[in-house]
Design an enzyme around this catalytic site. Structure first.
Site, PDB file in Angstrom:
ATOM      1  N   TYR A 340       1.133  -1.542  -0.160  1.00  0.00           N
ATOM      2  CA  TYR A 340      -0.169   0.130   0.256  1.00  0.00           C
ATOM      3  C   TYR A 340       1.012   1.222   0.709  1.00  0.00           C
ATOM      4  O   TYR A 340       1.895   1.390   1.087  1.00  0.00           O
ATOM      5  CB  TYR A 340      -0.988   0.099   1.367  1.00  0.00           C
ATOM      6  CG  TYR A 340      -2.339  -1.330   1.414  1.00  0.00           C
ATOM      7  CD1 TYR A 340      -2.365  -2.105   0.662  1.00  0.00           C
ATOM      8  CD2 TYR A 340      -2.776  -1.615   2.309  1.00  0.00           C
ATOM      9  CE1 TYR A 340      -2.998  -2.841   0.360  1.00  0.00           C
ATOM     10  CE2 TYR A 340      -3.790  -2.054   2.631  1.00  0.00           C
ATOM     11  CZ  TYR A 340      -3.855  -3.559   1.464  1.00  0.00           C
ATOM     12  OH  TYR A 340      -4.576  -4.193   1.763  1.00  0.00           O
ATOM     13  N   GLU A 416     -19.452   2.488  21.709  1.00  0.00           N
ATOM     14  CA  GLU A 416     -19.931   2.758  20.783  1.00  0.00           C
ATOM     15  C   GLU A 416     -20.754   4.622  20.895  1.00  0.00           C
ATOM     16  O   GLU A 416     -21.575   4.996  20.154  1.00  0.00           O
ATOM     17  CB  GLU A 416     -21.659   1.889  20.684  1.00  0.00           C
ATOM     18  CG  GLU A 416     -21.077   0.747  20.252  1.00  0.00           C
ATOM     19  CD  GLU A 416     -21.642  -0.896  20.791  1.00  0.00           C
ATOM     20  OE1 GLU A 416     -22.216  -2.126  19.810  1.00  0.00           O
ATOM     21  OE2 GLU A 416     -22.569  -0.108  21.220  1.00  0.00           O
TER      22      GLU A 416
END
Length: 438
Positions: A340, A416
């Site tokens: 990458y 969350e």
């Protein structure tokens, strides 16, 4: 008295009214983004938990892709499935002309057996590289998908006010593939299939389990490293371990090569400007305590932040490895596979959008981070068009970052409560970029 109307005053007045009107419109859109993101928070968490409980490895995200496509279709979007094997593309055309903004989320999980005791814990099993393993969203891609699905719903709700087009990119196999014979996957394959051709700019985020929820981290320029795979095979001459003078010892030679490679970063790289890493991750050679083997194999990873730096390190690896082996009478076959590129945040785009990130996170919760030695194939999108990739906090705010489980581990855990900020950030970046591009 005769009145004289000056044209410059009139034009200034018109400009003021237009600016004021634009600011009022932006304020309304910002309010809409915030309200909609808050309303959809529960759905985002529900989607994330479903993805977490049903993880799929790279290019196997069939159930995952189906759920995403169904959601985008329910919003009335133009949806393309099967992009780069299992990827999904959704198109939302705004009510007014303008640029095309791409937003990306990665989809794949990892061969990791989960240890976190949550109600939606993954029970999925697989065989990976010949070994039994669990499958787990141990990097947060489940949250990326859920957040982007939330952004799709938020922006759909303000479609008529959008000044441009939004392209939602749900990308498979960011983590790579088990089958090493496949040399193109994920973002690179999506680019080759033309996903970025009609895009003006792209935004993406990555959750971080060691950054407090409610915080956004970003960095202009080189934000994440380029990654290359290194393989070295040292060939010597086998002999009895009791008669080493009869050998050309590849183990000793390999040891010298490993130590020599350490001098690249410490002596060749100008580390006051930018860091680099050369790591040997595994060495295999020999089968018995009293046999000097014929061959040793090494594998490792290289991390760099610029093309000149990458070229320097590749050259020095070859020079050091080959010449140390030659001095011992051995041979070193060296292979470097570019993986990458650098995840490079366009400086002009980052400066342009920094006020938006500050607006959504708050000044005290927008941090500039150091270069990250991890890598991301989001970089392939940035090779095509300007992009901004940032980190979203996912750690319980009271937790010690040093003790929080890192990514790619069985204990990886996300708070969350930070997801809604991700929805707001991507939504507001899209809206503000479109508003500034007219």
């Amino acid at each position: 008295m005769r009145r004289i109307f000056r044209l410059d005053f009139i034009l200034a007045g018109i400009a003021f009214l237009c600016t004021a009107s634009s600011l009022i419109a932006q304020s309304k859109l910002e309010k809409k983004v915030n309200e909609s993101a808050q309303e959809i928070e529960g759905k985002v968490i529900e989607w994330r938990r479903d993805f977490h409980e049903h993880p799929e490895l790279g290019n196997e995200e069939v159930r995952t892709a189906g759920k995403i496509a169904a959601h985008l279709k329910s919003l009335g979007m133009e949806v393309t499935e099967g992009v780069a094997v299992t990827g999904v593309i959704g198109i939302l055309k705004g009510g007014k002309p303008g640029p095309t903004v791409a937003l990306r989320a990665d989809m794949d999980a990892l061969p990791v057996t989960e240890r976190v005791d949550v109600p939606f814990k993954s029970q999925v099993k697989t065989t990976y590289n010949g070994q039994e393993s669990g499958v787990m969203h141990a990097c947060g891609h489940d949250s990326h998908m859920a957040i982007l699905m939330g952004v799709a719903e938020v922006l759909k709700g303000m479609q008529k006010d959008l000044k441009g087009t939004v392209k939602f990119i749900f990308q498979p196999s960011e983590e790579g593939l088990e089958d090493k014979s496949i040399d193109t996957w994920g973002a690179k394959q999506m680019v080759e299939e033309g996903v970025m051709e009609d895009v003006d700019v792209i935004f993406g985020l990555h959750i971080n389990s060691q950054t407090p929820a409610g915080v956004i981290k970003y960095k202009p320029g080189p934000a994440m490293a380029a990654v290359d795979e290194l393989e070295i095979t040292v060939k010597g001459q086998q002999a009895h371990g009791a008669y080493p003078w009869s050998s050309i010892d590849p183990i000793v030679t390999s040891s010298q090569i490993v130590m020599g490679l350490q001098t690249i970063v410490s002596r060749n790289v100008k580390i006051i400007e930018i860091p680099a890493i050369v790591t040997i991750g595994a060495i295999h050679g020999g089968v018995r305590h009293n046999i000097i083997p014929e061959q040793v194999d090494m594998i490792g990873t290289i991390r760099t932040y610029s093309q000149p730096q990458q070229e320097l390190i590749h050259r020095r690896i070859r020079e050091i490895g080959e010449n140390i082996a030659k001095s011992a009478g051995a041979e070193a076959d060296i292979s470097i596979n570019k993986m990458y590129p650098v995840t490079y945040n366009d400086e002009a785009l980052t400066a342009k959008m920094q006020p938006t990130l500050e607006k959504v996170a708050g000044k005290d919760n927008l941090w500039v981070h150091d270069p990250v030695t991890g890598a991301e194939d989001f970089s392939f999108f940035q090779l095509e068009k300007p992009g901004l990739f940032f980190f979203l906090g996912g750690m319980p705010p009271a937790e010690d970052p040093e003790k929080a489980a890192s990514h790619h581990t069985p204990d990886f855990y996300l708070d969350e409560s930070g997801f809604v900020l991700g929805v707001r950030a991507l939504s507001q970046l899209t809206v503000d970029y479109m508003e500034m591009s007219k």
